[in-house]
Enzyme design. Structure first.
Site: not given
Ligand SMILES: [Zn+2]
Length: 390
Positions: A80, A145
């Site tokens: 992501d 994340e």
């Molecule tokens: Zn990162």
């Protein structure tokens, strides 16, 4: 091992650049993976990995393992990216993956599709040349994340623990480098905890203070003591803990009204000398010592992560030697920066380091990565794998 020749490096650079471009062209803003992980899983399958998607809520995670024996070496990262910000401010569209000179532009180029691409191509070459390597090699990828990070790496680690799958070594491809590739390897991170403190008072007319109770006045001494406190002295691997007030809010806007409440937000980045519990307790003690009784305030704490540290050992040694071999660079072990998903993996007892591209442009407009660095990074990862799994 000597530094790779230009001829040896060229196909590694091209291969890693091409994969990084493919990833950037998928606009995988948290937590939408946009097919990044299935594409990588297909490649890993070809290299003999058993791929296990572990979707949790709206987060895609991928666990891919090659081999059944220990030690288990994990390459970890996220697919992501953060939002682009103002599109018109970008020199090249953020999902076009334009290469100009030695620079590849795009959202996620450095954080961390470059690292992911380099880890994949490194593993592909390593498994081809050493199909019978010792131990096991695995990938742990998540699409959350940069977001809340609740259904991502944390959940995968939970599942692995539940079935006794123990990670021995973990290399996280986050952009750790500062000036040149490999100059910084992170072997720990500070912890992060913060709170919203609401101090209660009684609203009233400023001309009649005896009929009111001013929460700003009540809180001033305590805030001053919190801000000035020496929380610890840090240690060999961590700087001293810091306390910062980020937001403070009180008052109606009128000049003749004593406010009913004061709201303060603050954050501490802390060393391994402290725990969240110890910080929370000391905060309560300071508030009490400055005259705030438990009835006077409410405090809501958030934990972003406990600090973690991998003491210099086999994995840090391998990384330092590999960087010297491939890049000719001397490395500093460091615990700076924000938190990372390492905070979920390190508590399992794994040795964990973070090594990746230069971080000067991460989360910025015109994020970019050096194409040459991508190749060198991939060669460095491969060199680390050789040191740890042969
Ligand atoms: Zn990162």
């Amino acid at each position: 091992m000597p530094e790779p020749t230009e001829q040896e490096l060229r196909p590694i650079v091209q291969n890693t650049r091409d994969l990084c471009r493919e990833l950037i062209k998928r606009p995988s803003v948290t937590p939408d993976d946009q097919g990044c992980q299935p594409m990588l899983a297909e490649r890993l399958q070809t290299s003999g990995f058993t791929c296990e998607p572990m979707r949790c809520g709206d987060v895609d995670n991928l666990w891919a393992r090659r081999g059944a024996e220990g030690p288990l070496f994990v390459l970890a990262g996220h697919t992501d990216v953060v939002p682009t910000g103002d599109l018109s401010a970008w020199t090249h569209p953020p999902f076009d993956a334009v290469v100009e000179g030695d620079l590849l532009y795009g959202r996620g180029a450095a954080d961390m599709k470059g690292g992911v691409a380099a880890m994949i191509t490194a593993a592909e070459r390593f498994c081809k040349v050493h199909p019978d390597h010792r131990g096991s090699l695995a990938f742990l990828l998540t699409s959350d994340e940069e977001g809340p990070a609740v259904d991502g790496t944390a959940k995968v680690v939970e599942r692995l623990s539940a079935r006794d799958e123990h990670i021995d070594y973990c290399l996280l491809g986050e952009p750790s480098s500062a000036q040149v590739l490999g100059d910084t390897v992170r072997h720990g991170r500070r912890g992060s905890t913060g709170a919203t403190l609401t101090v209660h008072g009684t609203q009233g007319h400023v001309a009649y203070p005896h009929l009111a109770d001013n929460p700003v006045h009540k809180a001033l001494a305590a805030l001053n003591t919190l801000a000035g406190a020496q929380w610890d002295n840090g240690n060999e691997h961590f700087p001293a803990t810091t306390f910062q007030i980020s937001n403070i809010k009180a008052g109606t806007g009128a000049t003749n009204v004593i406010p009913a409440t004061l709201e303060v937000q603050f954050n501490l980045r802390f060393s391994t000398e402290l725990t969240t519990r110890a910080i929370w307790q000391r905060t309560d003690e300071i508030l009490a010592s400055e005259g705030l009784q438990p009835d006077d305030y409410t405090i809501n704490w958030q934990v972003s992560g406990e600090p973690f540290l991998t003491e210099p050992a086999a994995l840090t040694d391998a990384a330092i030697a590999a960087i010297k071999d491939i890049c000719g660079t001397d490395t500093t072990l460091d615990t700076g920066g924000g938190t990372s998903d390492g905070r979920f993996i390190a508590p399992t007892g794994a040795q964990l380091i973070e090594l990746g591209p230069c971080n000067a442009t991460i989360h910025q407009i015109d994020e970019c990565v050096s194409v040459t660095d991508l190749g060198l990074l991939s060669a460095t990862y491969e060199n680390i794998l050789s040191r740890m799994l042969l």
